[in-house]
Design an enzyme around this catalytic site. Structure first.
Site, PDB file in Angstrom:
ATOM      1  N   CYS A 225     -12.585   3.953 -29.180  1.00 16.26           N
ATOM      2  CA  CYS A 225     -13.747   4.609 -29.510  1.00 16.26           C
ATOM      3  C   CYS A 225     -14.477   4.798 -28.395  1.00 16.26           C
ATOM      4  CB  CYS A 225     -14.611   3.650 -30.415  1.00 16.26           C
ATOM      5  SG  CYS A 225     -13.801   3.414 -32.089  1.00 16.26           S
ATOM      6  N   GLU A 226     -14.128   5.488 -27.329  1.00 17.24           N
ATOM      7  CA  GLU A 226     -14.731   5.958 -26.035  1.00 17.24           C
ATOM      8  C   GLU A 226     -14.091   7.530 -25.658  1.00 17.24           C
ATOM      9  OE1 GLU A 226     -15.731   3.636 -23.021  1.00 17.24           O
ATOM     10  OE2 GLU A 226     -15.356   1.734 -24.136  1.00 17.24           O
TER      11      GLU A 226
ATOM     12  N   GLY B 267       0.711  -1.202   0.152  1.00 10.44           N
ATOM     13  CA  GLY B 267       0.035   0.015   0.077  1.00 10.44           C
ATOM     14  C   GLY B 267       0.930   1.261  -0.275  1.00 10.44           C
TER      15      GLY B 267
ATOM     16  N   TYR C 227      -9.380   5.425 -12.629  1.00  9.84           N
ATOM     17  CA  TYR C 227      -9.465   6.265 -11.518  1.00  9.84           C
ATOM     18  C   TYR C 227      -9.323   7.915 -11.770  1.00  9.84           C
ATOM     19  CZ  TYR C 227      -7.692   1.611 -10.519  1.00  9.84           C
ATOM     20  OH  TYR C 227      -7.550   0.246 -10.282  1.00  9.84           O
TER      21      TYR C 227
ATOM     22  N   GLU D 186       3.905  -6.608   1.626  1.00  7.78           N
ATOM     23  CA  GLU D 186       3.659  -6.862   0.201  1.00  7.78           C
ATOM     24  C   GLU D 186       3.425  -5.774  -0.415  1.00  7.78           C
ATOM     25  OE1 GLU D 186      -0.605  -8.449   0.917  1.00  7.78           O
ATOM     26  OE2 GLU D 186       0.153 -10.197   2.088  1.00  7.78           O
ATOM     27  N   PRO D 187       4.592  -5.033  -0.797  1.00 11.93           N
ATOM     28  CA  PRO D 187       4.593  -4.047  -1.604  1.00 11.93           C
ATOM     29  C   PRO D 187       4.657  -4.209  -3.109  1.00 11.93           C
ATOM     30  CG  PRO D 187       6.916  -4.670  -1.097  1.00 11.93           C
ATOM     31  CD  PRO D 187       6.235  -5.484  -0.335  1.00 11.93           C
ATOM     32  N   GLY D 188       3.597  -3.305  -3.819  1.00 18.14           N
ATOM     33  CA  GLY D 188       3.633  -3.702  -5.362  1.00 18.14           C
ATOM     34  C   GLY D 188       3.984  -2.307  -5.760  1.00 18.14           C
ATOM     35  N   ARG D 189       3.245  -1.311  -5.780  1.00 23.05           N
ATOM     36  CA  ARG D 189       3.471  -0.008  -6.723  1.00 23.05           C
ATOM     37  C   ARG D 189       4.852   0.569  -6.244  1.00 23.05           C
ATOM     38  NH1 ARG D 189      -1.013   3.295  -7.903  1.00 23.05           N
ATOM     39  NH2 ARG D 189      -2.233   1.988  -6.465  1.00 23.05           N
TER      40      ARG D 189
ATOM     41  N   ARG E 202      -5.359   3.439 -16.204  1.00 20.59           N
ATOM     42  CA  ARG E 202      -5.480   4.205 -14.936  1.00 20.59           C
ATOM     43  C   ARG E 202      -6.047   5.403 -14.806  1.00 20.59           C
ATOM     44  NH1 ARG E 202      -1.936   5.469 -11.665  1.00 20.59           N
ATOM     45  NH2 ARG E 202      -3.023   4.771  -9.857  1.00 20.59           N
TER      46      ARG E 202
HETATM   47  N1  LLP Z   1      -1.356  -6.908  -1.076  1.00 20.81           N
HETATM   48  C1  LLP Z   1      -2.777  -6.923  -1.407  1.00 20.81           C
HETATM   49  C2  LLP Z   1      -3.763  -7.896  -0.570  1.00 20.81           C
HETATM   50  C3  LLP Z   1      -3.470  -6.357  -2.210  1.00 20.81           C
HETATM   51  O1  LLP Z   1      -4.684  -6.172  -2.713  1.00 20.81           O
HETATM   52  C4  LLP Z   1      -2.526  -5.343  -3.002  1.00 20.81           C
HETATM   53  C5  LLP Z   1      -3.027  -4.307  -4.136  1.00 20.81           C
HETATM   54  C6  LLP Z   1      -1.149  -5.162  -2.666  1.00 20.81           C
HETATM   55  C7  LLP Z   1      -0.683  -5.915  -1.458  1.00 20.81           C
HETATM   56  C8  LLP Z   1      -0.533  -4.238  -3.240  1.00 20.81           C
HETATM   57  O2  LLP Z   1      -0.572  -2.752  -2.857  1.00 20.81           O
HETATM   58  P1  LLP Z   1       0.418  -1.838  -3.473  1.00 20.81           P
HETATM   59  O3  LLP Z   1       1.725  -1.976  -2.607  1.00 20.81           O
HETATM   60  O4  LLP Z   1       0.603  -1.850  -5.004  1.00 20.81           O
HETATM   61  O5  LLP Z   1      -0.230  -0.497  -3.121  1.00 20.81           O
HETATM   62  N2  LLP Z   1      -5.039  -0.903  -9.847  1.00 20.81           N
HETATM   63  C9  LLP Z   1      -5.036  -0.131  -8.752  1.00 20.81           C
HETATM   64  C10 LLP Z   1      -4.328  -0.396  -7.429  1.00 20.81           C
HETATM   65  C11 LLP Z   1      -5.221  -1.815  -7.254  1.00 20.81           C
HETATM   66  C12 LLP Z   1      -4.393  -2.205  -5.766  1.00 20.81           C
HETATM   67  C13 LLP Z   1      -5.046  -3.700  -5.459  1.00 20.81           C
HETATM   68  N3  LLP Z   1      -4.276  -4.394  -4.178  1.00 20.81           N
HETATM   69  C14 LLP Z   1      -4.028   1.273  -9.494  1.00 20.81           C
HETATM   70  O6  LLP Z   1      -3.868   1.186 -10.368  1.00 20.81           O
HETATM   71  O7  LLP Z   1      -3.858   2.091  -8.655  1.00 20.81           O
END
Ligand code: LLP
Length: 421
Positions: free
Chosen positions: A342-343, A239, A316, A273-276, A312
């Site tokens: 086409c939107e 997050g 959003y 659990e970092p993603g972004r 995105r």
């Molecule tokens: N763990 C769980 C259980 C999650 O559901 C998520 C993201 C993460 C970790 C990773 O979160 P992060 O570190 O990336 O914030 N598509 C959206 C973001 C959706 C996030 C969903 N869950 C966007 O483009 O902003």
């Protein structure tokens, strides 16, 4: 911090001038920087150094095998949300004992796949799922390692579509109710209770909501252990936000310091659990200007990437900085940067001021490494774009551009529609 910089007016990925890549493979394409990815992982992971922890990259942000391999080699685990992501993580060489599995809708087949592969832990999101996992584990004569994902009812102060830890969201089990579920889980013969899990949302720009979550988890753990159970793992989810425009998210160092401080003398294993934060600013989408259309009310810069490539902004209303790949001194115009779909919702930027481009100019849509390619689609029968990884003065295609033949590869015309010959 990233390794995309201008050199004599030309945007480079590390030491590769971006026009060179466009010339070699055409446009559009996603472009990631190896050095940036490594740097981001280390910047996130190192501050947790002295504490037993596992950084599980959230595959949903970017599941390309090459990216997973980079993080895997640095010691990362994986946070997955489907059987497909489990398959990818394993193919990329992430060891199963470093994989955690979240998600509200795991199917029987997916649970079975995860148990057979002996992943580290399933984060259970409902009472029914807990019972199902126990049954499937029993059938397989295995003990299923589980945590309950609790919903701590915290407002992460982010976009409503990506906030997950509020009571009104579909995720996790209410914290009060979870205590009873832990007590029940203890009696289920085929479960091994490992931990407690939560994830409160994405693109968080403050540390407070994280700390509030830690506080609530600590109380819950004390209550669970009061029932005679042992909790060995605390999964704090992902997050942490990034800068797209003017946002000032906490640096990973600050985030770690705050969390470790809130945890106090914690000896349990911490999962993150970092993603972004690992991939977002390590990637961009490179697109080519097709037309510039001057209107009475608005100007449009029409480019060859659309909402199917980067959803995105449309979904959003997200902001992505757009840079000319080659700097020019042209007069600046205000325009919407739009794609060929086409939107009316197909835009990459609204009312953006840019040096007036010409057809053929390249634009870089920045901060697109997370939830960019992974949310792309074939809408309007558009082949998905290529993905490229730069490293030093070299670059490699890490996913080929799809072809028209790829678009129809899985389709069949039933015999009753075939012309009689
Ligand atoms: N763990 C769980 C259980 C999650 O559901 C998520 C993201 C993460 C970790 C990773 O979160 P992060 O570190 O990336 O914030 N598509 C959206 C973001 C959706 C996030 C969903 N869950 C966007 O483009 O902003």
């Amino acid at each position: 911090m990233h390794h995309f910089k201008y050199q004599k007016g030309v945007l480079q990925a590390e030491a590769v001038p971006i026009p060179r890549i466009a010339q070699a493979i055409g446009t559009p394409f996603y472009l990631y920087s190896h050095a940036t990815l490594e740097h981001h992982f280390q910047a996130f992971d190192r501050p947790f150094g002295r504490v037993p922890h596992l950084t599980c990259f959230a595959l949903k942000a970017n599941p390309n095998l090459a990216i997973l391999r980079i993080f895997g080699r640095l010691g990362a685990g994986a946070d997955i949300v489907s059987g497909g992501e489990l398959y990818r993580a394993l193919k990329a060489g992430i060891p199963p004992e470093k994989i955690v599995y979240s998600g509200v809708g795991k199917t029987d087949e997916e649970i079975e796949f995860a148990l057979k592969k002996k992943i580290f832990m399933l984060n259970v999101e409902s009472p029914e799922e807990l019972r199902l996992i126990d049954r499937i584990a029993g059938r397989l004569k295995k003990k299923a390692p589980v945590a309950i994902r609790v919903n701590p009812d915290i407002d992460p102060q982010t976009h409503p579509y990506i906030s997950t830890g509020l009571k009104k969201n579909k995720f996790g089990i209410n914290i009060q109710e979870s205590l009873a579920e832990y007590a029940l889980a203890r009696e289920m013969p085929n479960l091994e209770i490992k931990g407690v899990d939560c994830h409160i949302g994405s693109q968080l720009l403050l540390t407070e909501p994280f700390l509030e979550a830690v506080g609530k988890l600590k109380k819950l753990v004390a209550a669970i252990e009061g029932q005679g159970l042992t909790i060995r793992v605390l999964d704090l989810g992902g997050g942490l936000g990034i800068t797209y425009d003017q946002e000032e998210p906490p640096h990973p160092r600050e985030y770690a310091r705050a969390i470790l401080q809130a945890l106090g003398k914690e000896t349990r294993t911490i999962i993150l659990e970092p993603g972004r934060v690992l991939v977002g600013n390590a990637g961009m989408l490179v697109t080519k200007v097709l037309y510039v259309k001057r209107g009475e009310e608005k100007n449009f810069i029409i480019v060859d990437a659309g909402m199917n490539d980067l959803l995105r902004p449309s979904l959003y209303g997200s902001f992505h900085q757009i840079l000319p790949v080659v700097k020019k001194n042209a007069r600046r115009i205000q325009a919407d940067v739009v794609g060929p779909i086409c939107e009316s919702g197909d835009f990459l930027a609204k009312d953006r001021t840019l040096p007036l481009p010409r057809a053929g100019d390249l634009l870089a849509v920045m901060s697109a490494g997370a939830y960019g390619f992974s949310m792309s689609s074939n809408y309007n029968a558009r082949p998905r774009v290529a993905e490229v990884l730069s490293r030093g003065d070299d670059f490699q295609v890490i996913r080929k551009r799809e072809t028209y033949a790829n678009l129809i590869a899985l389709e069949q015309i039933p015999a009753f529609l075939k012309d009689k010959g």
